[in-house]
Design a protein around this motif. Structure first.
Motif, short mmCIF file in Angstrom:
data_model
loop_
_atom_site.label_atom_id
_atom_site.label_comp_id
_atom_site.label_asym_id
_atom_site.label_seq_id
_atom_site.Cartn_x
_atom_site.Cartn_y
_atom_site.Cartn_z
N LEU A 79 -3.57 -54.65 22.37
CA LEU A 79 -2.86 -53.59 21.63
C LEU A 79 -1.35 -53.68 21.88
CD1 LEU A 79 -2.88 -50.91 19.93
CD2 LEU A 79 -2.90 -49.71 22.13
N LEU A 80 -0.97 -53.78 23.16
CA LEU A 80 0.46 -53.81 23.49
C LEU A 80 1.15 -55.02 22.88
CD1 LEU A 80 -0.03 -52.84 27.24
CD2 LEU A 80 1.03 -51.38 25.49
N TYR A 81 0.48 -56.14 22.92
CA TYR A 81 1.04 -57.39 22.40
C TYR A 81 1.29 -57.32 20.90
CZ TYR A 81 1.32 -62.48 21.75
OH TYR A 81 1.73 -63.75 21.44
N ASN A 82 0.40 -56.60 20.21
CA ASN A 82 0.54 -56.49 18.76
C ASN A 82 1.38 -55.30 18.33
OD1 ASN A 82 -1.32 -58.59 17.27
ND2 ASN A 82 -2.43 -57.95 19.09
N LEU A 83 1.33 -54.21 19.12
CA LEU A 83 1.99 -52.97 18.68
C LEU A 83 3.50 -52.97 18.94
CD1 LEU A 83 1.51 -50.20 17.41
CD2 LEU A 83 0.99 -49.29 19.69
N HIS A 84 3.92 -53.46 20.10
CA HIS A 84 5.36 -53.41 20.40
C HIS A 84 6.23 -54.04 19.31
CE1 HIS A 84 5.93 -51.26 24.12
NE2 HIS A 84 4.99 -51.95 24.75
N PRO A 85 5.91 -55.25 18.84
CA PRO A 85 6.79 -55.83 17.81
C PRO A 85 6.87 -54.98 16.55
CG PRO A 85 5.24 -57.47 18.64
CD PRO A 85 4.82 -56.16 19.21
N VAL A 86 5.75 -54.35 16.17
CA VAL A 86 5.74 -53.49 14.99
C VAL A 86 6.68 -52.30 15.21
CG1 VAL A 86 4.28 -51.84 13.71
CG2 VAL A 86 3.43 -54.15 14.19
N LEU A 87 6.54 -51.67 16.38
CA LEU A 87 7.35 -50.47 16.66
C LEU A 87 8.83 -50.82 16.77
CD1 LEU A 87 5.01 -48.74 19.28
CD2 LEU A 87 5.20 -48.26 16.84
N LEU A 88 9.13 -51.97 17.35
CA LEU A 88 10.54 -52.37 17.48
C LEU A 88 11.16 -52.57 16.10
CD1 LEU A 88 10.27 -54.78 20.54
CD2 LEU A 88 11.54 -52.63 20.46
N ARG A 89 10.40 -53.16 15.20
CA ARG A 89 10.94 -53.37 13.85
C ARG A 89 11.12 -52.05 13.10
NH1 ARG A 89 7.51 -57.91 13.70
NH2 ARG A 89 5.95 -56.76 12.53
N GLN A 90 10.36 -51.03 13.50
CA GLN A 90 10.45 -49.75 12.78
C GLN A 90 11.65 -48.92 13.21
OE1 GLN A 90 6.65 -47.73 12.89
NE2 GLN A 90 5.70 -49.27 11.58
N GLN A 91 12.40 -49.39 14.18
CA GLN A 91 13.65 -48.74 14.61
C GLN A 91 13.45 -47.29 15.05
OE1 GLN A 91 16.52 -49.49 11.41
NE2 GLN A 91 17.24 -51.24 12.58
N ILE A 92 12.32 -47.02 15.68
CA ILE A 92 12.13 -45.69 16.24
C ILE A 92 12.45 -45.76 17.73
CG2 ILE A 92 10.45 -44.86 14.56
CD1 ILE A 92 8.24 -45.75 16.47
N ASP A 93 12.67 -44.60 18.34
CA ASP A 93 12.86 -44.55 19.79
C ASP A 93 11.51 -44.09 20.35
OD1 ASP A 93 13.48 -44.03 22.40
OD2 ASP A 93 15.32 -42.93 21.96
N TYR A 94 10.76 -45.01 20.93
CA TYR A 94 9.38 -44.69 21.30
C TYR A 94 9.07 -45.04 22.74
CZ TYR A 94 8.35 -49.67 21.23
OH TYR A 94 8.36 -51.02 21.50
N THR A 95 8.06 -44.39 23.26
CA THR A 95 7.52 -44.72 24.58
C THR A 95 6.00 -44.71 24.48
OG1 THR A 95 9.41 -43.67 25.66
CG2 THR A 95 7.47 -44.08 27.03
N ILE A 96 5.37 -45.72 25.08
CA ILE A 96 3.90 -45.77 25.07
C ILE A 96 3.38 -45.17 26.38
CG2 ILE A 96 1.87 -47.27 25.01
CD1 ILE A 96 3.32 -49.12 23.15
N PHE A 97 2.51 -44.17 26.25
CA PHE A 97 1.89 -43.54 27.42
C PHE A 97 0.40 -43.89 27.43
CE2 PHE A 97 5.58 -40.98 26.47
CZ PHE A 97 6.10 -40.69 27.73
N ILE A 98 -0.03 -44.55 28.50
CA ILE A 98 -1.46 -44.85 28.64
C ILE A 98 -2.02 -43.79 29.58
CG2 ILE A 98 -3.18 -46.55 29.38
CD1 ILE A 98 -1.43 -47.42 26.94
N VAL A 99 -2.92 -42.96 29.07
CA VAL A 99 -3.46 -41.86 29.87
C VAL A 99 -4.88 -42.23 30.28
CG1 VAL A 99 -3.70 -39.37 30.02
CG2 VAL A 99 -2.12 -40.35 28.36
N GLU A 100 -5.02 -42.61 31.54
CA GLU A 100 -6.31 -43.12 32.03
C GLU A 100 -7.11 -42.02 32.72
OE1 GLU A 100 -6.01 -46.69 34.33
OE2 GLU A 100 -8.12 -46.58 34.95
#
Ligand code: NGS
Length: 403
Positions: free
Chosen positions: A200-221
């Motif tokens: 997920l991280l490998y595929n999602l980060h590039p998408v989010l970076l291109r979307q120009q949002i200010d984001y943080t991923i929280f993994i809640v275990e």
């Protein structure tokens, strides 16, 4: 008897000539139209389920499709700036980082494998001072549309290295040359799915970076072995994320869903948005109209208004349907992007034990909307770490006390 055999040889030859002319004319027309679409990008405003979106035709895009973005954006102060900065034009943390690392004109390949590689701009020599940085465009200019998904990422250390230039510790990404319009917390409820998480991280980060949002991923275990409580983990993600920054938008994201198109913006429009509209597992069709599971987006205010998710759903199923009921009961409605954009692939996994009481809870849910949710959430934060690719929260859930 065919038309051709019903007429003589002379007429038949004519008939073939006419058919050939029609085919040629159609080919020419198609060519001319594609030329027109290629030369001009078309912008339109339209409404889906009461929410206004802007559309934009991509030049030379293989599918020639439209990028959809919500017209109503967060206010500049809410869209950027962290809690301590109190809504200044640029996040304090960004100012600090830019001072340490002056912007440079350079490109870096952040992901490369057999199937694809891509390049993201790291810095720009012409970047303006952060305090006077322009707001990012409404339509992120670097989107590519359909993306190639890779289910075989390198080792985690390698993935961390690939993204180190673009991410701040804790899994925060933001555009370097413009002020993001949205501050987004991506909340992923999680337990014992390490490989899925890496994919997920490998595929999602590039998408989010291109979307120009200010984001943080929280993994809640969820700690321990008692039944998984997806809803409660998402409530915890919401509460804990707000201790980290002034997020205005929350995306609740299953660990096994991979976005197939970067035009599916990870932002919050006017209404709560169900994002995983078309999943390969469901043959890219919506299983039922009110589904709100998988990936969904709600603004901070909407989530607070409905009192978050219910805490009573231990085991698989029902918690997202309860949220759909909360949304409707509070005068909101579920919005969706078109199915050719809101597409996901699901990673295969063993299904969890379903909660046998879920239908019963759904039926009586309305009585609990005000008392069951954020208002009676109980948990213990056992650990918290800001890792390179995400912020990790280890949580011990406490079953809510009867109210
Ligand atoms: C419904 C569940 C939802 C779930 C959806 C899709 O039946 O919680 O299936 O699930 N509702 C109930 O059980 C009441 S999925 O196949 O994606 O895991 O989200």
């Amino acid at each position: 008897m065919t038309v051709a055999s019903a007429v003589g040889p002379w007429h038949r030859a004519h008939l073939y000539k006419i058919l050939a002319c029609i085919v040629l004319a159609l080919i020419t027309l198609q060519y001319l139209l594609s030329g027109v679409l290629d030369r001009h990008s078309i912008e339109t405003i339209f409404t889906i389920n009461g929410t206004r979106y802007a559309g934009h035709t991509y030049k030379n895009h293989p599918r020639g499709l439209i990028i959809y973005g919500p017209v109503t954006a967060a206010s500049p102060s809410a869209g950027s700036g962290n809690a301590s900065a109190g809504g200044t034009t640029a996040p304090a943390i960004l100012v600090q980082q830019r001072a340490e690392n002056p912007p440079k004109t350079e490109e870096t390949t952040v992901r490369g494998d057999r199937n694809h590689s891509e390049t993201l701009v790291v810095g720009n020599a012409n970047a303006t001072d952060p305090a006077t940085m322009p707001r990012c465009p409404l339509f992120p200019p670097n989107l590519v549309g359909p993306v190639a998904i890779s289910k075989q990422p390198p080792e985690i250390a390698e993935v961390e290295k690939l993204f180190s230039a673009r991410l701040q510790m804790g899994g925060r990404g933001f555009p370097k040359d413009c002020e993001a319009r949205y501050r987004v917390a991506i909340v992923v409820p999680y337990r014992a799915r390490a490989q899925h998480l890496l994919i997920l991280l490998y595929n999602l980060h590039p998408v989010l970076l291109r979307q120009q949002i200010d984001y943080t991923i929280f993994i809640v275990e969820q700690e321990g072995t008692v039944q998984f409580n997806r809803a409660m983990l998402m409530n915890v993600g919401y509460v804990e994320a707000l201790k980290e920054g002034s997020f205005d938008c929350f995306i609740f994201h299953d660990v096994d869903l991979l976005p197939e198109d970067d035009r599916n913006l990870y932002t919050c429009p006017e209404q709560p948005r169900h994002m995983s509209v078309a999943i390969d597992k469901f043959k890219y069709r919506l299983p039922y109209a009110d589904i709100f599971g998988g990936v969904s987006a709600m603004s901070r205010e909407q989530f607070r208004l409905v009192n978050g998710f219910s805490n009573v759903y231990w085991g698989w199923g029902g918690e997202d349907d309860d949220m759909a009921n909360r949304i409707k009961a509070h005068g909101l409605h579920i919005s969706r992007y078109p199915a050719n954009i809101a597409r996901y692939q699901m990673l295969s996994h063993k299904k969890e034990k379903a909660n046998p009481k879920r239908y019963e809870f759904l039926k009586s849910g309305k009585k609990r909307f005000a008392t069951d949710g954020l208002t009676n959430l109980q948990y213990e934060l056992a650990d918290k770490k800001k890792l390179q690719l995400y912020t990790w929260l280890l949580v011990k859930l406490t079953p809510p006390q009867p109210s």
